[in-house]
Design a protein around this motif. Sequence first.
Motif, PDB file in Angstrom:
ATOM      1  N   ARG A  17       0.735  -1.433  -0.111  1.00  0.00           N
ATOM      2  CA  ARG A  17      -0.195   0.095   0.016  1.00  0.00           C
ATOM      3  C   ARG A  17       0.960   1.374  -0.085  1.00  0.00           C
ATOM      4  N   GLY A  18       0.467   2.106  -0.351  1.00  0.00           N
ATOM      5  CA  GLY A  18       1.060   3.563  -0.612  1.00  0.00           C
ATOM      6  C   GLY A  18       2.328   3.617  -1.379  1.00  0.00           C
ATOM      7  N   VAL A  19       3.113   4.530  -1.541  1.00  0.00           N
ATOM      8  CA  VAL A  19       4.141   4.855  -2.211  1.00  0.00           C
ATOM      9  C   VAL A  19       5.492   4.973  -1.276  1.00  0.00           C
ATOM     10  N   ASP A  20       6.509   4.221  -1.466  1.00  0.00           N
ATOM     11  CA  ASP A  20       7.537   4.467  -0.650  1.00  0.00           C
ATOM     12  C   ASP A  20       8.581   5.567  -1.377  1.00  0.00           C
ATOM     13  N   HIS A  21       8.550   6.704  -0.850  1.00  0.00           N
ATOM     14  CA  HIS A  21       9.175   7.902  -1.498  1.00  0.00           C
ATOM     15  C   HIS A  21      10.821   7.645  -1.442  1.00  0.00           C
ATOM     16  N   ASP A  22      11.140   6.941  -0.174  1.00  0.00           N
ATOM     17  CA  ASP A  22      12.530   6.471  -0.164  1.00  0.00           C
ATOM     18  C   ASP A  22      13.288   5.780  -1.106  1.00  0.00           C
ATOM     19  N   GLY A  23      12.669   4.435  -0.641  1.00  0.00           N
ATOM     20  CA  GLY A  23      13.503   3.289  -1.325  1.00  0.00           C
ATOM     21  C   GLY A  23      12.649   2.487  -2.435  1.00  0.00           C
ATOM     22  N   GLY A  24      11.610   3.289  -2.928  1.00  0.00           N
ATOM     23  CA  GLY A  24      10.559   2.635  -4.164  1.00  0.00           C
ATOM     24  C   GLY A  24      11.092   2.919  -5.459  1.00  0.00           C
ATOM     25  N   ARG A  25      10.324   2.210  -6.108  1.00  0.00           N
ATOM     26  CA  ARG A  25      10.535   2.617  -7.869  1.00  0.00           C
ATOM     27  C   ARG A  25       9.503   1.965  -8.479  1.00  0.00           C
ATOM     28  N   VAL A  26       9.420   2.352  -9.908  1.00  0.00           N
ATOM     29  CA  VAL A  26       8.301   1.732 -10.687  1.00  0.00           C
ATOM     30  C   VAL A  26       9.080   1.195 -11.868  1.00  0.00           C
ATOM     31  N   ARG A  28       8.279  -1.682 -15.033  1.00  0.00           N
ATOM     32  CA  ARG A  28       7.287  -2.298 -16.183  1.00  0.00           C
ATOM     33  C   ARG A  28       7.483  -3.659 -16.451  1.00  0.00           C
ATOM     34  N   ASP A  29       6.314  -4.262 -16.429  1.00  0.00           N
ATOM     35  CA  ASP A  29       6.263  -5.768 -17.023  1.00  0.00           C
ATOM     36  C   ASP A  29       6.360  -5.979 -18.239  1.00  0.00           C
ATOM     37  N   GLU A  30       6.439  -7.253 -18.689  1.00  0.00           N
ATOM     38  CA  GLU A  30       6.441  -7.589 -20.334  1.00  0.00           C
ATOM     39  C   GLU A  30       5.410  -7.057 -20.919  1.00  0.00           C
ATOM     40  N   GLN A  31       4.308  -6.824 -20.275  1.00  0.00           N
ATOM     41  CA  GLN A  31       3.110  -6.260 -21.254  1.00  0.00           C
ATOM     42  C   GLN A  31       3.120  -4.528 -21.183  1.00  0.00           C
ATOM     43  N   GLY A  32       4.290  -3.931 -20.538  1.00  0.00           N
ATOM     44  CA  GLY A  32       4.278  -2.583 -20.415  1.00  0.00           C
ATOM     45  C   GLY A  32       3.488  -1.902 -19.392  1.00  0.00           C
ATOM     46  N   LYS A  33       2.845  -2.631 -18.587  1.00  0.00           N
ATOM     47  CA  LYS A  33       2.220  -2.100 -17.387  1.00  0.00           C
ATOM     48  C   LYS A  33       3.145  -1.857 -16.114  1.00  0.00           C
ATOM     49  N   GLU A  34       2.816  -0.806 -15.611  1.00  0.00           N
ATOM     50  CA  GLU A  34       3.600  -0.226 -14.811  1.00  0.00           C
ATOM     51  C   GLU A  34       3.106  -0.566 -13.211  1.00  0.00           C
ATOM     52  N   HIS A  35       4.155  -0.953 -12.535  1.00  0.00           N
ATOM     53  CA  HIS A  35       4.079  -1.370 -10.789  1.00  0.00           C
ATOM     54  C   HIS A  35       4.798  -0.668 -10.095  1.00  0.00           C
ATOM     55  N   GLN A  36       4.278  -0.346  -8.815  1.00  0.00           N
ATOM     56  CA  GLN A  36       4.833   0.254  -7.682  1.00  0.00           C
ATOM     57  C   GLN A  36       5.700  -0.672  -7.032  1.00  0.00           C
ATOM     58  N   VAL A  37       6.840  -0.673  -6.602  1.00  0.00           N
ATOM     59  CA  VAL A  37       7.880  -1.628  -6.105  1.00  0.00           C
ATOM     60  C   VAL A  37       8.409  -0.993  -5.057  1.00  0.00           C
ATOM     61  N   ASN A  38       8.008  -1.133  -3.511  1.00  0.00           N
ATOM     62  CA  ASN A  38       8.234  -0.501  -2.375  1.00  0.00           C
ATOM     63  C   ASN A  38       9.249  -1.271  -1.828  1.00  0.00           C
ATOM     64  N   GLY A  39      10.294  -0.600  -1.181  1.00  0.00           N
ATOM     65  CA  GLY A  39      11.524  -1.317  -0.253  1.00  0.00           C
ATOM     66  C   GLY A  39      11.261  -2.092   0.583  1.00  0.00           C
ATOM     67  N   ALA A  40      12.006  -3.206   0.904  1.00  0.00           N
ATOM     68  CA  ALA A  40      11.629  -4.176   2.100  1.00  0.00           C
ATOM     69  C   ALA A  40      11.510  -3.113   3.382  1.00  0.00           C
ATOM     70  N   ASP A  41      12.404  -2.326   3.373  1.00  0.00           N
ATOM     71  CA  ASP A  41      12.376  -1.533   4.968  1.00  0.00           C
ATOM     72  C   ASP A  41      11.012  -0.838   5.049  1.00  0.00           C
ATOM     73  N   TYR A  42      10.308  -0.260   4.067  1.00  0.00           N
ATOM     74  CA  TYR A  42       9.205   0.165   4.034  1.00  0.00           C
ATOM     75  C   TYR A  42       7.863  -0.741   4.589  1.00  0.00           C
ATOM     76  N   GLY A  43       8.046  -1.901   4.139  1.00  0.00           N
ATOM     77  CA  GLY A  43       7.130  -2.836   4.739  1.00  0.00           C
ATOM     78  C   GLY A  43       7.366  -3.152   5.974  1.00  0.00           C
ATOM     79  N   VAL A  44       8.724  -3.191   6.421  1.00  0.00           N
ATOM     80  CA  VAL A  44       8.950  -3.766   7.674  1.00  0.00           C
ATOM     81  C   VAL A  44       8.567  -2.608   8.774  1.00  0.00           C
ATOM     82  N   GLU A  45       8.743  -1.476   8.418  1.00  0.00           N
ATOM     83  CA  GLU A  45       8.317  -0.540   9.233  1.00  0.00           C
ATOM     84  C   GLU A  45       6.830  -0.546   9.595  1.00  0.00           C
TER      85      GLU A  45
END
Length: 256
Positions: A17-26, A28-45
């Motif tokens: 959930r949400g956007v990890d502004h420190d360790g996250g990134r966007v 694209r998968d093979e179909q060109g769809k964008e996905h938000q990838v948040n960093g592990a520390d964001y989830g741990v917190e």
Amino acid sequence: MRLLIDANSYLNPALLRGVDHDGGRVVRDEQGKEHQVNGADYGVEGFWDKVAKDLVKFDAAPRTCSLVWDGANSKLRRRSFLKNYKAGRDKIPEVSAQLNIARDRVTAMALHLGMRVIHQDKMEADDVLGYLAQTMRDQRNIICTGDGDMSVLFDENTDIWRLGEMNVNPCGPFPHKYITLYKALVGDTSDKIPGAPGFGDAKFIELVAAFGLEGLDEMIRMIEAGRLCELQESVPDLKCLQKILDGEKSVMQSYQ
């Protein structure tokens, strides 16, 4: 009192959930769809924020808590008889990698705090939590979860703390013990459990109104005995029972 924490149901939303502004990134998968990838520390917190609130809520010490995770190949058993179980919910590799890192970090921190950490290969956390709740009866169990399916475990020795509410049946105003039957008949689109085609919430309400809770007990008996054919004599009294008969195989698989 002990807390049994459904760890996957806390970590997944904490990371996704949400956007990890420190360790996250966007990405694209093979179909060109964008996905938000948040960093592990964001989830741990986010995970520990949630657990800390539970510890305060129940005035519990870490040593009274157990984290329960899905085991390796956790969906294998159910997919052996329901091949589409939870189909389409696999995460892209980049997200899965961060989840795995976060899980390892949470596990190490929990052990350091004196918590128990439990998982079983080829078993979902749901099943392990069910086993623990049904076998550890020496003190009150409180299952802390974000998953409505856990509500079926509510009984005189087990409370379900979910989304800020205690012991609420998310499926409707009927006793928790009938949730399994409800899911077998109505289905669960999120888990790809089919139920009886065309038999939705409104039909379940009709069933309860016509036959009461005793009727639900009888339905369970028929399913567990493989005798749904006995419903045929009641179809004239409630037409929607025909949908259960027509979808008998699907109902039996879903109940299992």
